[in-house]
Scaffold this motif. Sequence first.
Motif, PDB file in Angstrom:
ATOM      1  N   GLU A 108       9.772  -1.708  11.456  1.00 15.92           N
ATOM      2  CA  GLU A 108       8.725  -1.989  11.822  1.00 15.92           C
ATOM      3  C   GLU A 108       8.433  -3.372  10.941  1.00 15.92           C
ATOM      4  O   GLU A 108       8.803  -3.430   9.854  1.00 15.92           O
ATOM      5  N   GLY A 109       7.584  -4.334  11.480  1.00 16.91           N
ATOM      6  CA  GLY A 109       7.256  -5.639  10.921  1.00 16.91           C
ATOM      7  C   GLY A 109       8.121  -6.557  10.766  1.00 16.91           C
ATOM      8  O   GLY A 109       9.080  -6.678  11.594  1.00 16.91           O
ATOM      9  N   ARG A 110       8.438  -7.236   9.727  1.00 19.37           N
ATOM     10  CA  ARG A 110       9.371  -8.204   9.574  1.00 19.37           C
ATOM     11  C   ARG A 110       9.922  -8.474   8.005  1.00 19.37           C
ATOM     12  O   ARG A 110       9.233  -7.755   7.140  1.00 19.37           O
ATOM     13  N   PHE A 111      11.011  -9.155   7.826  1.00 18.72           N
ATOM     14  CA  PHE A 111      11.532  -9.364   6.564  1.00 18.72           C
ATOM     15  C   PHE A 111      10.267 -10.020   5.451  1.00 18.72           C
ATOM     16  O   PHE A 111       9.969 -11.177   6.090  1.00 18.72           O
ATOM     17  N   PRO A 112      10.253  -9.712   4.519  1.00 18.30           N
ATOM     18  CA  PRO A 112       9.104 -10.512   3.625  1.00 18.30           C
ATOM     19  C   PRO A 112       9.530 -11.850   3.163  1.00 18.30           C
ATOM     20  O   PRO A 112      10.758 -12.270   3.037  1.00 18.30           O
ATOM     21  N   VAL A 113       8.442 -12.541   3.344  1.00 17.91           N
ATOM     22  CA  VAL A 113       8.986 -14.076   2.863  1.00 17.91           C
ATOM     23  C   VAL A 113       8.560 -14.486   1.522  1.00 17.91           C
ATOM     24  O   VAL A 113       7.450 -13.957   0.981  1.00 17.91           O
ATOM     25  N   TYR A 114       8.894 -15.610   0.848  1.00 16.78           N
ATOM     26  CA  TYR A 114       8.621 -15.926  -0.785  1.00 16.78           C
ATOM     27  C   TYR A 114       7.245 -16.858  -0.486  1.00 16.78           C
ATOM     28  O   TYR A 114       7.223 -17.889   0.397  1.00 16.78           O
ATOM     29  N   VAL A 115       6.078 -16.478  -1.275  1.00 18.37           N
ATOM     30  CA  VAL A 115       5.107 -17.169  -1.219  1.00 18.37           C
ATOM     31  C   VAL A 115       5.038 -17.796  -2.529  1.00 18.37           C
ATOM     32  O   VAL A 115       4.761 -17.084  -3.461  1.00 18.37           O
ATOM     33  N   PHE A 152       9.615   6.472   2.271  1.00 18.58           N
ATOM     34  CA  PHE A 152       8.370   6.250   1.433  1.00 18.58           C
ATOM     35  C   PHE A 152       7.240   6.157   2.268  1.00 18.58           C
ATOM     36  O   PHE A 152       6.039   6.643   2.161  1.00 18.58           O
ATOM     37  N   ALA A 153       7.329   5.211   3.511  1.00 20.33           N
ATOM     38  CA  ALA A 153       6.281   5.126   4.351  1.00 20.33           C
ATOM     39  C   ALA A 153       5.855   6.366   5.167  1.00 20.33           C
ATOM     40  O   ALA A 153       4.457   6.375   5.292  1.00 20.33           O
ATOM     41  N   VAL A 154       6.553   7.151   5.518  1.00 21.01           N
ATOM     42  CA  VAL A 154       6.415   8.373   5.935  1.00 21.01           C
ATOM     43  C   VAL A 154       5.746   9.290   5.185  1.00 21.01           C
ATOM     44  O   VAL A 154       4.773  10.212   5.196  1.00 21.01           O
ATOM     45  N   GLN A 155       6.165   9.273   3.759  1.00 24.66           N
ATOM     46  CA  GLN A 155       5.657  10.239   2.720  1.00 24.66           C
ATOM     47  C   GLN A 155       4.039  10.061   2.390  1.00 24.66           C
ATOM     48  O   GLN A 155       3.308  10.750   2.305  1.00 24.66           O
ATOM     49  N   LEU A 156       3.851   8.792   2.282  1.00 30.53           N
ATOM     50  CA  LEU A 156       2.613   8.223   2.160  1.00 30.53           C
ATOM     51  C   LEU A 156       1.630   7.854   3.326  1.00 30.53           C
ATOM     52  O   LEU A 156       0.439   7.818   3.191  1.00 30.53           O
ATOM     53  N   GLY A 157       2.420   7.625   4.447  1.00 30.87           N
ATOM     54  CA  GLY A 157       1.819   7.314   5.701  1.00 30.87           C
ATOM     55  C   GLY A 157       1.034   5.857   5.467  1.00 30.87           C
ATOM     56  O   GLY A 157       0.301   5.372   6.013  1.00 30.87           O
ATOM     57  N   PHE A 215      16.604   3.683  -3.375  1.00 33.00           N
ATOM     58  CA  PHE A 215      15.415   2.681  -3.376  1.00 33.00           C
ATOM     59  C   PHE A 215      14.337   2.967  -2.689  1.00 33.00           C
ATOM     60  O   PHE A 215      13.450   2.104  -2.348  1.00 33.00           O
ATOM     61  N   THR A 216      13.952   4.349  -2.342  1.00 30.26           N
ATOM     62  CA  THR A 216      12.865   4.875  -1.800  1.00 30.26           C
ATOM     63  C   THR A 216      11.395   4.438  -2.535  1.00 30.26           C
ATOM     64  O   THR A 216      10.593   4.012  -1.953  1.00 30.26           O
ATOM     65  N   GLU A 217      11.387   4.481  -3.732  1.00 24.40           N
ATOM     66  CA  GLU A 217      10.245   3.967  -4.468  1.00 24.40           C
ATOM     67  C   GLU A 217      10.752   3.021  -5.264  1.00 24.40           C
ATOM     68  O   GLU A 217      10.284   2.513  -6.547  1.00 24.40           O
ATOM     69  N   ARG A 218      10.922   2.006  -4.417  1.00 19.36           N
ATOM     70  CA  ARG A 218      10.897   0.383  -4.621  1.00 19.36           C
ATOM     71  C   ARG A 218      10.485  -0.486  -3.721  1.00 19.36           C
ATOM     72  O   ARG A 218      10.678  -0.192  -2.548  1.00 19.36           O
TER      73      ARG A 218
END
Length: 326
Positions: free
Chosen positions: A154-161, A177-182, A232-235
Amino acid sequence: GDLHRLIRRQRQMCIRDRPWLAIATVLGLVVAIGLMVSIPTYADAVYYRIFLKNISVEGSPSGTIPPLTFLFRYDGSIYGNKEWEDLAEVDRYLSEEAGPSLGLPLLQVVRYATTEPFGLFADETSAFENTVSPLAWVGFSFISDLADHITVTEGRFPVYVPPEEGAAVEVLIHEDFAVQLGIQVGEAYVAYMRVRDPEGFVTDVELPVRVAGIWKAKDPHESYWFFRPQAFTERMLVPEETFVNTLGSQMKNEVYTAVWYLVMDGHQIQHTDANALIRRTMSVEQHAATLMPNTTLGRSPLDALLDYRRSSSLLTILLYAFSIPI
């Protein structure tokens, strides 16, 4: 001369009168010579089997010799956090020079760094109402060449700002992690940490975070993953530029753990290379520790190679003892 002629005549009579004895003697010599000649071949085959057994990784799904892997790490929880600049020399050495120094074909180098865990708090734009206690404790991390080994579900790869623009830090989060916390793509959060410096002064680090995408591994079993992807779930994964420039400018000693993972091609290695590989591995380990004290070699075939050398030495003694009666 007469004595020699007599001996030859007796031999000829023996061969003529007792041919089976002569044949048995010849066969015995052939067997004895065959055994003596086969010992080096047998020893070479046994050495190779022991060698493959020692360097093979248990549970390898391929059933063949897996690539040899070398994992170097710096652990800030033991030796203290570091600035990324402090690791520049060892990073360059392990990324560019260590592979050729080991003398094996280099398949890939994976670099990883993470911060200490931040408290992740709900933002006013998120679906969470509780802004007092953290939803979870998560660290900011980067993994080199990550985009080639994951699927953004879902979404896209993050970009550097650039940090001077004041925008939120874009992150990837694992689907578990997304499913765990919604958590949903596009939601905003606040990462907070209270840091105490060696002089005892306390500094608050507060970073706005926006979820750019949700990811999962393309192949959890490929050699790229130095830890299981679930580790890497909590990263919160960010581009390397974000880790070095944005996080580096917002906090001191941002590197909590750093890992350099070298994947070597071990399919062509022979047991005769063991001693040379032991020497090269120890040399690379010592040089890395010289560039950055407390850089350790957490995973390598070194112990297996040392075990092989001890096993082969014992086998050599046994084979010599076996060959004495022959």
